[in-house]
Design a protein around this motif. Sequence first.
Motif, PDB file in Angstrom:
ATOM      1  N   PHE A 217      83.939   7.468  21.811  1.00 34.17           N
ATOM      2  CA  PHE A 217      84.336   6.226  21.149  1.00 34.17           C
ATOM      3  C   PHE A 217      85.645   6.331  20.366  1.00 34.17           C
ATOM      4  O   PHE A 217      86.271   5.317  20.085  1.00 34.17           O
ATOM      5  CB  PHE A 217      83.225   5.766  20.196  1.00 34.17           C
ATOM      6  N   LEU A 218      86.055   7.551  19.998  1.00 31.57           N
ATOM      7  CA  LEU A 218      87.280   7.728  19.226  1.00 31.57           C
ATOM      8  C   LEU A 218      88.293   8.541  20.009  1.00 31.57           C
ATOM      9  O   LEU A 218      87.927   9.457  20.748  1.00 31.57           O
ATOM     10  CB  LEU A 218      86.984   8.441  17.904  1.00 31.57           C
ATOM     11  N   ASP A 219      89.587   8.233  19.810  1.00 35.01           N
ATOM     12  CA  ASP A 219      90.636   9.047  20.398  1.00 35.01           C
ATOM     13  C   ASP A 219      90.600  10.445  19.802  1.00 35.01           C
ATOM     14  O   ASP A 219      90.161  10.653  18.664  1.00 35.01           O
ATOM     15  CB  ASP A 219      92.012   8.416  20.152  1.00 35.01           C
ATOM     16  N   LEU A 220      91.135  11.400  20.541  1.00 32.82           N
ATOM     17  CA  LEU A 220      91.029  12.799  20.171  1.00 32.82           C
ATOM     18  C   LEU A 220      91.631  13.109  18.798  1.00 32.82           C
ATOM     19  O   LEU A 220      90.988  13.784  17.985  1.00 32.82           O
ATOM     20  CB  LEU A 220      91.674  13.661  21.270  1.00 32.82           C
ATOM     21  N   PRO A 221      92.856  12.677  18.474  1.00 32.60           N
ATOM     22  CA  PRO A 221      93.405  13.004  17.149  1.00 32.60           C
ATOM     23  C   PRO A 221      92.542  12.487  16.000  1.00 32.60           C
ATOM     24  O   PRO A 221      92.287  13.210  15.034  1.00 32.60           O
ATOM     25  CB  PRO A 221      94.784  12.324  17.161  1.00 32.60           C
ATOM     26  N   ALA A 222      92.082  11.235  16.110  1.00 31.08           N
ATOM     27  CA  ALA A 222      91.254  10.668  15.048  1.00 31.08           C
ATOM     28  C   ALA A 222      89.947  11.432  14.906  1.00 31.08           C
ATOM     29  O   ALA A 222      89.484  11.713  13.787  1.00 31.08           O
ATOM     30  CB  ALA A 222      90.985   9.197  15.333  1.00 31.08           C
TER      31      ALA A 222
ATOM     32  N   LEU B 161      85.981  17.043  22.544  1.00 27.77           N
ATOM     33  CA  LEU B 161      86.644  15.752  22.406  1.00 27.77           C
ATOM     34  C   LEU B 161      87.527  15.440  23.605  1.00 27.77           C
ATOM     35  O   LEU B 161      87.782  14.260  23.898  1.00 27.77           O
ATOM     36  CB  LEU B 161      87.466  15.734  21.108  1.00 27.77           C
ATOM     37  N   SER B 162      87.991  16.457  24.314  1.00 29.52           N
ATOM     38  CA  SER B 162      88.746  16.223  25.554  1.00 29.52           C
ATOM     39  C   SER B 162      87.849  15.629  26.628  1.00 29.52           C
ATOM     40  O   SER B 162      88.293  14.800  27.429  1.00 29.52           O
ATOM     41  CB  SER B 162      89.376  17.529  26.051  1.00 29.52           C
ATOM     42  N   ILE B 163      86.588  16.043  26.660  1.00 30.79           N
ATOM     43  CA  ILE B 163      85.636  15.449  27.604  1.00 30.79           C
ATOM     44  C   ILE B 163      85.518  13.951  27.340  1.00 30.79           C
ATOM     45  O   ILE B 163      85.396  13.142  28.268  1.00 30.79           O
ATOM     46  CB  ILE B 163      84.258  16.139  27.495  1.00 30.79           C
ATOM     47  N   GLY B 164      85.577  13.564  26.081  1.00 39.07           N
ATOM     48  CA  GLY B 164      85.510  12.150  25.739  1.00 39.07           C
ATOM     49  C   GLY B 164      86.673  11.343  26.280  1.00 39.07           C
ATOM     50  O   GLY B 164      86.557  10.124  26.482  1.00 39.07           O
TER      51      GLY B 164
END
Length: 419
Positions: free
Chosen positions: A329-334, A365-368
């Motif tokens: 649901f969130l971008d990686l940096p955030a 988070l890259s999988i996201g």
Amino acid sequence: MTAIMLAIFAVLLALSMPVGYALIIASGGAILWHGGTPTVLAVVKLFQPTQSFPLLAIPFFILAGSLMMSGTLGKRLVQLAAALVGRFHGGMGQVTVVGSTIFGGVSGSAVAEASALGSMLIPWQKREGYPAGFAAAVTASSATIAGLIPPSIPLILYSTVANVSIAALFTAGILPGLMLAAGMMVACYLSGRIRNFPRLTDRSHFPPFGKLLVSALPALAMPLFIVLLLRAGIATPTEVSVIAVFYALVVSAVVYRDLTFKSIYAALVGTVVTTGIVMLVITASSLVGHVLITERVPTMVAQWAQQTLGTMILIILMMNVIMLVVGMFLDLPAAILLLGPTFVAIGQAIGLDPIQLGIMICINLSIGLFTPPIGTTLFIGAAIARVPIGVVAKELWPFYLVAAAVLGLISYVPAFTMY
């Protein structure tokens, strides 16, 4: 205060507000509601991260990648990858994975990589007879390798959260990145063999392999050059990023001879836009972090995990599940900036090395990024291939298995990151 902030943030996300603005409004609203923090202090906390010297490396690495990728380099790297693996089953998919691995050492950004490589390789795969959904899936998933190969922007962000060496993180990310690439190449090979995808057997229109390798060496040497400078202590990460920009300018102007004022302008504009987006999230996350630390949320979560779950295996599993869900649901940096403080506290409590934790966070988070409903590289791949998200998602399951296997090894076998 934390509950109010999360409630406001969830409502704003549901209203499709950009993450950076949603974070600022949610945390600012919670601070005003609670009334315990002076407004002046909140404003100072908001802009405090912009004074961080290591964060200056981000725009310079982005600019270096943009300069290197804006000319003929991309075409030569793709030709080199095609000469290496194009003749095997699922060859065009493997070309994408190899290209992503090489481009990851230049751009450091999964989103930039998916856009640059996807615009070249997705139409090429479709012309060769590959399904559009598969072409988009392999592009969306392999682009995330850039999050591990130096100069990784996510690893730079994590280093500021965890206060660990960027050089150590860059070194630790190389082997997991190569493991991810190897696994995805195997997935492409098996898919190509089972589904009888065409192979790239006619290479007569390509230059000789030796010539391709020599022409690509300046780009292949860039990540090695960065890691050596950092590990040898010759320069700081920020200084290395400036050197990387100079290196990109020299290579583009002298070696490839395709540097123009137009390409420089385009690279500068792209760098400003990307940096602005990242810095907005960084400043917003600083205010969120202030709210969480004020209420001792990271410490309480760490204590709860130790008392409730008990064993290190279950705590790591819980962390992975949370990161996978948040990454959807969130971008990686955030997500890194939001989860980092809490998970670093948990890691310290259970004896998990922060370097290993950083690689775990980046893989999770890259999988996201290629997972519905809000996968950035997934949307980019589907848009370029001109197919629905659902079609691409059906083609992604082999790459999810590969990513999950690598994540499990990194999480429970420290040797893969602490070598």
